[in-house]
Write a protein that holds these residues in place. Structure first.
Motif, short mmCIF file in Angstrom:
data_model
loop_
_atom_site.label_atom_id
_atom_site.label_comp_id
_atom_site.label_asym_id
_atom_site.label_seq_id
_atom_site.Cartn_x
_atom_site.Cartn_y
_atom_site.Cartn_z
N TYR A 1 87.63 56.14 13.21
CA TYR A 1 86.56 55.24 12.79
C TYR A 1 87.08 53.89 12.32
O TYR A 1 86.61 53.35 11.32
CB TYR A 1 85.68 55.90 11.70
CG TYR A 1 85.16 57.25 12.11
CD1 TYR A 1 84.03 57.34 12.94
CD2 TYR A 1 85.78 58.42 11.70
CE1 TYR A 1 83.55 58.58 13.33
CE2 TYR A 1 85.30 59.66 12.09
CZ TYR A 1 84.18 59.73 12.91
OH TYR A 1 83.70 60.95 13.30
N TRP A 2 88.08 53.35 13.03
CA TRP A 2 88.52 51.99 12.72
C TRP A 2 87.57 51.01 13.41
O TRP A 2 87.00 51.32 14.45
CB TRP A 2 89.96 51.75 13.22
CG TRP A 2 90.96 52.68 12.62
CD1 TRP A 2 90.87 53.38 11.46
CD2 TRP A 2 92.24 53.02 13.19
NE1 TRP A 2 92.01 54.13 11.25
CE2 TRP A 2 92.87 53.93 12.30
CE3 TRP A 2 92.94 52.65 14.35
CZ2 TRP A 2 94.14 54.48 12.53
CZ3 TRP A 2 94.21 53.18 14.58
CH2 TRP A 2 94.79 54.09 13.68
N GLN A 3 87.45 49.82 12.85
CA GLN A 3 86.64 48.78 13.48
C GLN A 3 87.48 48.07 14.54
O GLN A 3 88.57 47.57 14.23
CB GLN A 3 86.18 47.76 12.43
CG GLN A 3 85.18 48.33 11.43
CD GLN A 3 83.85 48.68 12.06
OE1 GLN A 3 83.40 48.02 13.00
NE2 GLN A 3 83.21 49.73 11.53
N VAL A 4 86.97 48.03 15.76
CA VAL A 4 87.67 47.32 16.83
C VAL A 4 87.07 45.92 16.96
O VAL A 4 85.87 45.76 17.17
CB VAL A 4 87.56 48.07 18.17
CG1 VAL A 4 88.21 47.26 19.30
CG2 VAL A 4 88.21 49.45 18.06
N ILE A 5 87.94 44.91 16.78
CA ILE A 5 87.50 43.52 16.91
C ILE A 5 87.62 43.11 18.38
O ILE A 5 88.73 43.01 18.91
CB ILE A 5 88.38 42.57 16.05
CG1 ILE A 5 88.35 42.98 14.57
CG2 ILE A 5 87.96 41.12 16.25
CD1 ILE A 5 89.43 42.30 13.72
N SER A 6 86.49 42.91 19.03
CA SER A 6 86.51 42.41 20.40
C SER A 6 86.62 40.89 20.33
O SER A 6 85.72 40.21 19.82
CB SER A 6 85.22 42.81 21.12
OG SER A 6 85.02 41.97 22.24
N MET A 7 87.73 40.35 20.84
CA MET A 7 87.88 38.88 20.80
C MET A 7 86.73 38.22 21.55
O MET A 7 86.23 37.18 21.14
CB MET A 7 89.22 38.47 21.42
CG MET A 7 90.40 38.86 20.56
SD MET A 7 91.99 38.28 21.23
CE MET A 7 92.01 36.62 20.65
N LYS A 8 86.32 38.85 22.65
CA LYS A 8 85.28 38.29 23.49
C LYS A 8 83.93 38.27 22.78
O LYS A 8 83.23 37.27 22.78
CB LYS A 8 85.18 39.14 24.77
CG LYS A 8 84.40 38.49 25.89
CD LYS A 8 84.64 39.17 27.23
CE LYS A 8 84.19 40.61 27.23
NZ LYS A 8 84.40 41.25 28.56
N ASN A 9 83.60 39.38 22.11
CA ASN A 9 82.26 39.49 21.54
C ASN A 9 82.17 39.14 20.05
O ASN A 9 81.13 38.69 19.58
CB ASN A 9 81.73 40.91 21.73
CG ASN A 9 81.68 41.28 23.20
OD1 ASN A 9 81.36 40.45 24.05
ND2 ASN A 9 82.05 42.52 23.50
#
Lengths: 319, 319
Positions: B304-312
């Motif tokens: 349950y880590w937060q994934v930072i989408s560079m695109k979004n």
């Protein structure tokens, strides 16, 4: 008349308060050492040629014999405490060396067995557990064990004048660090409580660590063996590794010549810098001891370091 | 009428300013990641069950691919810069390997010679000098070399949203650290300028050091060989050694799975904690790359880590 008296009293109270406030080092006697500290702090914080930006106001202090008493070594007391804890949990150990010698206070055993066995004892008492469990053991030790000669809590085995010095430096924008031969995870359990120095500003010796994330364990395991013994030439090395800046104030003590290279490293700063070395010359209030070759005090003379005489420079030793 | 218009204009300006002030992360798009950050910071700084004392508000950030772009590795560019500097001083080197291959951009040489020769090149370009001289070389590098693909100064190769995050955390009493595979003395020359992170809050890989105080030299000599390669399981180990506290916020990136154990270590905190991982999914504005086994993103899902989408998640990438 009554009004005059009250006015006088108030002005007296104010000037006493002002006087108290104007002396940041009340446990230090007036003299060249106290003057050198105050002049140095004034110089590096006052705009002018000697001014040092706050980010570079780094001060490093040895711990054993510099911030707290080192006779006996407090971390040695912890090793003994650990032996008793381990034997209580597993009574069979009391018949095994080196536990047996510790329980029976058999100094001769260690004198005969030598340094190798002392290191073995260190590993037995300091490794084989998680960092979390180790910190709990250290906390329990400080909360229960008394200093054997000072007969006080270990929290009282620290030097009051040094506490004032740490506070004085921080009030002037310094970042204060411990740089000691003690192991880092031992000191940092109490460094904030004792000295106002947070865990991340403690540099010390350390055991081998291994990160484990399996079978319900998510922690640093402490393994036997040292990665660094933070003494002598290793102090500048670890200061470089941890801080990356030369301390502009470094304070150590004579006794084992462990601090002379930290002081030399400080002295190589491009900024104005100050080196202090505590001399244990106070048999009445603390201890009197020195080095066979007098290395620290000889270097202090050669390199113009300020020697703090516990006897003469401190009007109070312990809090 | 004129007065009304002026009043309206002023009130518009004020509310725009207030709006700008109320969003601490303007380069972040609204969405679950930004929300999770703001909710987390609010929770740990608000009195209540999730409150964390300021002293324990530790945040650690990887550097390559997390705070600045890592294609190519900026420290690799520095090695090339050093080769050119060394050859300029001693032209005979250009006929010797591995200098020759670097000067002639002969990638095949390193592909054939393998990792051992790359480590050899690293040692040749990073050791054999004092720490003072090394810091000067690094400073010169950052002041002169341009990023080869972004075509900007290296000072511009950092991620603007991350700068905002660092500032937001510090404004909320966090102490921010770098914990990266780059060598510590390389990063710390610019860490304060780039990120507002002082030298003493940079954790990284490091070479062997030796303190020398003789023949007019009073400095740390940099020797070939590594004492620690701060990647994967070594990150928690070095966090323990340097900080002695678990980060309550840890941020890494996918690409080499180098940060997953730092994030796991953070997640083991007894406090509420937050783990973030940057996903390089933006071929248009940065790069698009991943791991063959997708380890980082799989673990992000599992834990349950937060994934930072560079695109979004980022409306701006570079400053």
């Amino acid at each position: 008349m009554k009004r005059l008296f009250r006015a006088l009293l108030i002005s007296m109270l104010i000037s006493t308060a002002a006087l108290a406030q104007s002396d940041p080092l009340p446990s230090w006697n007036e003299g060249p050492v106290k003057q050198s500290i105050i002049q140095f702090v004034h110089a590096v914080t006052t705009p002018g040629t000697d001014f040092v930006p706050p980010a570079d106001r780094i001060a490093t202090f040895d711990n054993d014999g510099t911030l707290w008493a080192e006779k006996p070594l407090i971390q040695g007391l912890f090793a003994i405490f650990r032996v008793h804890r381990m034997v209580a949990r597993n009574p069979a150990l009391k018949n095994q060396q080196p536990y047996k010698a510790v329980i029976e206070k058999d100094k001769g055993y260690f004198e005969k067995a030598g340094l190798k066995e002392i290191i073995h004892l260190f590993n037995l008492t300091h490794s084989g557990m998680t960092s979390t469990a180790f910190a709990e053991e250290v906390q329990l030790f400080f909360n229960t064990v008394k200093h054997p000669t000072l007969r006080t809590s270990l929290y009282q085995a620290i030097y009051k004048p040094q506490l004032e010095l740490l506070n004085y430096l921080r009030a002037n924008g310094f970042k204060t660090f411990i740089c000691s031969g003690g192991t880092v995870d031992f000191m940092r359990v109490v460094s904030d409580t004792l000295y106002g120095i947070p865990a991340e500003q403690v540099i010390g010796s350390e055991l081998k660590y291994k990160y484990v994330d399996s079978a319900g364990v998510n922690d640093i395991m402490r393994l036997p063996g040292m990665t660094t013994f933070n003494d002598k030439q290793e102090k500048p090395v670890n200061i470089q590794f941890h801080i990356g800046k030369r301390p502009i104030l470094a304070c150590g003590n004579e006794g084992g010549a462990g601090d002379v290279y930290m002081l030399r490293f400080s002295q190589g700063s491009p900024y104005k810098s100050l080196q202090l070395i505590v001399n244990h010359d106070d048999a009445a209030r603390e201890f009197e001891y020195g080095e066979k070759d007098n290395k620290s005090l000889n270097m202090a003379k050669q390199y113009y370091w300020q020697v703090i005489s516990m006897k003469n420079d401190w009007n109070t030793v312990f809090p």
